[in-house]
Design a protein around this motif. Structure first.
Motif, PDB file in Angstrom:
ATOM      1  N   ILE A  30      -6.754   2.980  -9.594  1.00  0.00           N
ATOM      2  CA  ILE A  30      -5.414   3.384  -9.140  1.00  0.00           C
ATOM      3  C   ILE A  30      -5.517   4.457  -8.055  1.00  0.00           C
ATOM      4  N   LEU A  31      -6.400   5.433  -8.263  1.00  0.00           N
ATOM      5  CA  LEU A  31      -6.588   6.490  -7.265  1.00  0.00           C
ATOM      6  C   LEU A  31      -7.098   5.915  -5.946  1.00  0.00           C
ATOM      7  N   SER A  32      -8.037   4.964  -6.034  1.00  0.00           N
ATOM      8  CA  SER A  32      -8.563   4.346  -4.821  1.00  0.00           C
ATOM      9  C   SER A  32      -7.482   3.575  -4.070  1.00  0.00           C
ATOM     10  N   LEU A  34      -4.241   4.194  -4.210  1.00  0.00           N
ATOM     11  CA  LEU A  34      -3.289   5.147  -3.655  1.00  0.00           C
ATOM     12  C   LEU A  34      -3.835   5.841  -2.405  1.00  0.00           C
ATOM     13  N   LEU A  35      -5.124   6.146  -2.420  1.00  0.00           N
ATOM     14  CA  LEU A  35      -5.731   6.883  -1.309  1.00  0.00           C
ATOM     15  C   LEU A  35      -6.149   5.981  -0.156  1.00  0.00           C
ATOM     16  N   PHE A  36      -6.716   4.821  -0.481  1.00  0.00           N
ATOM     17  CA  PHE A  36      -7.299   3.976   0.576  1.00  0.00           C
ATOM     18  C   PHE A  36      -6.655   2.607   0.694  1.00  0.00           C
ATOM     19  N   SER A  37      -5.851   2.211  -0.294  1.00  0.00           N
ATOM     20  CA  SER A  37      -5.241   0.890  -0.328  1.00  0.00           C
ATOM     21  C   SER A  37      -6.340  -0.186  -0.341  1.00  0.00           C
ATOM     22  N   LEU A  38      -6.012  -1.388   0.115  1.00  0.00           N
ATOM     23  CA  LEU A  38      -6.987  -2.475   0.169  1.00  0.00           C
ATOM     24  C   LEU A  38      -7.342  -2.777   1.616  1.00  0.00           C
ATOM     25  N   ASN A  39      -8.538  -3.274   1.804  1.00  0.00           N
ATOM     26  CA  ASN A  39      -8.993  -3.671   3.132  1.00  0.00           C
ATOM     27  C   ASN A  39      -8.564  -5.117   3.378  1.00  0.00           C
ATOM     28  N   PHE A  40      -7.300  -5.275   3.790  1.00  0.00           N
ATOM     29  CA  PHE A  40      -6.743  -6.611   3.952  1.00  0.00           C
ATOM     30  C   PHE A  40      -7.374  -7.330   5.133  1.00  0.00           C
ATOM     31  N   GLY A  41      -7.643  -8.627   4.921  1.00  0.00           N
ATOM     32  CA  GLY A  41      -8.123  -9.464   6.009  1.00  0.00           C
ATOM     33  C   GLY A  41      -6.965  -9.997   6.827  1.00  0.00           C
ATOM     34  N   TYR A 167      -6.152  -6.533 -16.996  1.00  0.00           N
ATOM     35  CA  TYR A 167      -7.217  -5.554 -16.762  1.00  0.00           C
ATOM     36  C   TYR A 167      -8.350  -6.194 -15.963  1.00  0.00           C
ATOM     37  N   ASP A 168      -8.723  -7.429 -16.302  1.00  0.00           N
ATOM     38  CA  ASP A 168      -9.794  -8.128 -15.566  1.00  0.00           C
ATOM     39  C   ASP A 168      -9.423  -8.300 -14.092  1.00  0.00           C
ATOM     40  N   SER A 169      -8.177  -8.699 -13.852  1.00  0.00           N
ATOM     41  CA  SER A 169      -7.728  -8.871 -12.462  1.00  0.00           C
ATOM     42  C   SER A 169      -7.748  -7.541 -11.724  1.00  0.00           C
ATOM     43  N   PHE A 170      -7.313  -6.480 -12.406  1.00  0.00           N
ATOM     44  CA  PHE A 170      -7.271  -5.171 -11.761  1.00  0.00           C
ATOM     45  C   PHE A 170      -8.674  -4.649 -11.466  1.00  0.00           C
ATOM     46  N   VAL A 171      -9.635  -4.954 -12.330  1.00  0.00           N
ATOM     47  CA  VAL A 171     -11.017  -4.522 -12.084  1.00  0.00           C
ATOM     48  C   VAL A 171     -11.531  -5.113 -10.774  1.00  0.00           C
ATOM     49  N   SER A 177     -11.308  -2.366  -3.617  1.00  0.00           N
ATOM     50  CA  SER A 177     -10.705  -1.192  -2.992  1.00  0.00           C
ATOM     51  C   SER A 177     -11.721  -0.061  -2.851  1.00  0.00           C
ATOM     52  N   ILE A 178     -12.489   0.193  -3.919  1.00  0.00           N
ATOM     53  CA  ILE A 178     -13.449   1.299  -3.905  1.00  0.00           C
ATOM     54  C   ILE A 178     -14.539   1.077  -2.863  1.00  0.00           C
ATOM     55  N   PHE A 179     -15.026  -0.153  -2.762  1.00  0.00           N
ATOM     56  CA  PHE A 179     -16.127  -0.443  -1.843  1.00  0.00           C
ATOM     57  C   PHE A 179     -15.648  -0.986  -0.499  1.00  0.00           C
ATOM     58  N   ARG A 180     -14.327  -0.984  -0.275  1.00  0.00           N
ATOM     59  CA  ARG A 180     -13.734  -1.357   1.010  1.00  0.00           C
ATOM     60  C   ARG A 180     -14.115  -2.773   1.438  1.00  0.00           C
TER      61      ARG A 180
END
Length: 307
Positions: A30-32, A34-41, A167-171, A177-180
């Motif tokens: 969640i923090l990732s 909020l801070l970085f969002s997703l690296n959308f293609g 939870y699986d989908s969110f992981v 998100s974390i690894f961009r």
């Protein structure tokens, strides 16, 4: 009680450890976001993608130099294929026909006339529509799964299963998100595929729990915990073999497949591992908690005052 199975590890007794780890990973995700969002293609934001076939081996640096000479210094192309003969370029802007032609002419001048390309353009309206439809697809799939499990079993099983598959989908989303890592349509296909495999594992173990409940005379929570542990170990081999088979295939795709489907296979591997974990460590203990909290407390008899 004797369930004719060897309980090697008490998953129910150690459920708080798994719940703590899962909550910590969820908070980090969640923090990732909020801070970085997703690296959308390009599929989820306006832009242009070009998949160029060179016909001979090329390095990433050579392709980047061509783009730099055209003024695209901030774009890093991806080189792939069995012999590094394909170049994938993602532009954050929508290129018109003249701009696409300019890029192609530059590639032909540097790498030969055999160069060909596939150009995909996503408008802002289409990108927004894809994003909305993706959210609806995941929500509808989750609701459908929950309704099915509720009809097939009971509401406690349905609630535990739905929390676990979400939870699986969110992981998967959190890891990307974390690894961009880039999020595109194959990523969404991987998430929906994860839902399918994950609910399959949970149905198997829930069915075993229900079957054991039919023939067991449960008198206290300790016996119910023993039943859940036994059910987990009775289905452990089946679930592991199913997941391992798909993980091996997805791993081969990740290592040997083309660049366009590597992130799909990576998302699938993360989702499968998370699904196997949540089935044993989250869904089953969570059902036990719901079953315990759902028990009605015995009513105490009223004591009438003596006349």
């Amino acid at each position: 009680m004797n369930y004719n199975t060897k309980i090697r590890y008490d998953f129910v007794k150690n459920r708080n450890k798994f719940f703590t780890f899962s909550i910590a990973l969820t908070v980090a995700g969640i923090l990732s976001l909020l801070l970085f969002s997703l690296n959308f293609g390009v599929d989820f934001k306006a832009g242009t993608s070009m998949d160029i076939s060179i016909g001979k081996s090329v390095t990433q640096q050579q392709a980047k130099e061509v783009l730099s000479n055209l003024g695209y210094d901030d774009i890093t192309p991806t080189v792939g294929g069995t012999g590094n003969e394909r170049i994938s370029i993602r532009f954050d802007e929508v290129l018109d026909a003249q701009q696409s032609s300019t890029v192609m002419n530059a590639m032909k001048e540097n790498f030969g006339e055999d160069t060909s390309a596939e150009v995909n353009v996503v408008s802002p309206e289409l990108a927004q529509e894809l994003g909305i439809k993706t959210i609806w697809a995941i929500l509808i799939a989750s609701i459908g799964i929950m309704v099915y499990v509720m009809i097939r079993f009971e509401w406690r099983f349905a609630l535990a299963a739905n929390i676990s598959i979400l939870y699986d989908s969110f992981v998967v989303v959190a890891v990307f998100s974390i690894f961009r890592l880039q999020v595109d349509l194959p990523f969404i296909a991987a998430v929906l595929t994860t839902l399918g495999y994950s609910i399959n594992d949970k149905i198997v173990i829930f069915d075993r729990i229900r079957e054991n409940l039919r023939f067991a005379k449960i008198k206290n929570e300790e016996q119910l915990s023993e039943l859940v542990n036994a059910s987990i170990w009775q289905t452990m081999a089946r679930n592991l073999y199913t997941v391992l088979t798909v993980v091996i295939v997805a791993g081969c795709i990740l290592l040997l497949g083309s660049e366009s489907i590597r992130l799909f296979s990576l998302a699938l591997i993360v989702g499968l591992i998370s699904g196997a974990y949540s089935t044993v460590c989250i869904a089953s203990p969570l059902w036990l908690l719901l079953k315990r909290f759902g028990k009605e407390k015995p009513k105490t008899a009223e004591v009438k005052p003596a006349p």
